[in-house]
Design an enzyme around this catalytic site. Structure first.
Site, PDB file in Angstrom:
ATOM      1  N   PRO A 195      42.151  36.742  35.923  1.00  0.00           N
ATOM      2  CA  PRO A 195      41.052  37.524  36.326  1.00  0.00           C
ATOM      3  C   PRO A 195      39.576  36.431  36.592  1.00  0.00           C
ATOM      4  CG  PRO A 195      41.460  37.346  34.047  1.00  0.00           C
ATOM      5  CD  PRO A 195      42.484  36.855  34.587  1.00  0.00           C
ATOM      6  N   CYS A 196      39.774  35.652  37.743  1.00  0.00           N
ATOM      7  CA  CYS A 196      38.794  34.887  37.981  1.00  0.00           C
ATOM      8  C   CYS A 196      37.457  35.278  38.029  1.00  0.00           C
ATOM      9  CB  CYS A 196      39.232  34.040  39.046  1.00  0.00           C
ATOM     10  SG  CYS A 196      39.217  35.024  40.753  1.00  0.00           S
ATOM     11  N   HIS A 197      37.386  36.617  38.060  1.00  0.00           N
ATOM     12  CA  HIS A 197      36.044  37.336  38.148  1.00  0.00           C
ATOM     13  C   HIS A 197      35.374  37.164  36.778  1.00  0.00           C
ATOM     14  CE1 HIS A 197      38.410  40.489  36.748  1.00  0.00           C
ATOM     15  NE2 HIS A 197      37.331  41.114  36.136  1.00  0.00           N
TER      16      HIS A 197
END
Length: 100
Positions: A52-54
């Site tokens: 989940p790089c967001h």
């Protein structure tokens, strides 16, 4: 384990509704000077559904203007869908959402 694999493992640990900074992920990955490496690793994220790089923002809570998977507005929408709130400045409210 490669540097990128260590970074991705740390990003996976960010709980839903929380964020971490590039510096936090760098430190947890083994080197506090890797903040830019973290940014590059997230830019080439091979598995955005599971990494989940967001949930990674800059030290002030600013979103990435070049969010790799659709731009800044997509990053904000993903975070808001998880309950992350924003200040009037448009930055994430780190006092509420920073990962401990």
């Amino acid at each position: 384990m490669t540097v990128f694999e260590r970074i991705y493992d740390e990003v996976k640990k960010i709980p839903r509704g929380s964020v971490a900074t590039y510096g936090q992920i760098a430190m947890r990955s083994g080197n506090p000077r890797w903040a830019r490496v973290v940014g590059y690793a997230l830019h080439v994220n091979p598995d955005p559904d599971n990494i989940p790089c967001h949930r990674v923002v800059n030290r002030d809570g600013r979103l990435s203007p070049a969010f790799s998977f659709g731009g800044e507005n997509v990053q904000r929408a993903l975070l808001e869908a998880e309950g992350v709130t924003f200040l009037e400045s448009g930055y994430v409210d780190l006092k509420k959402h920073i990962m401990k």
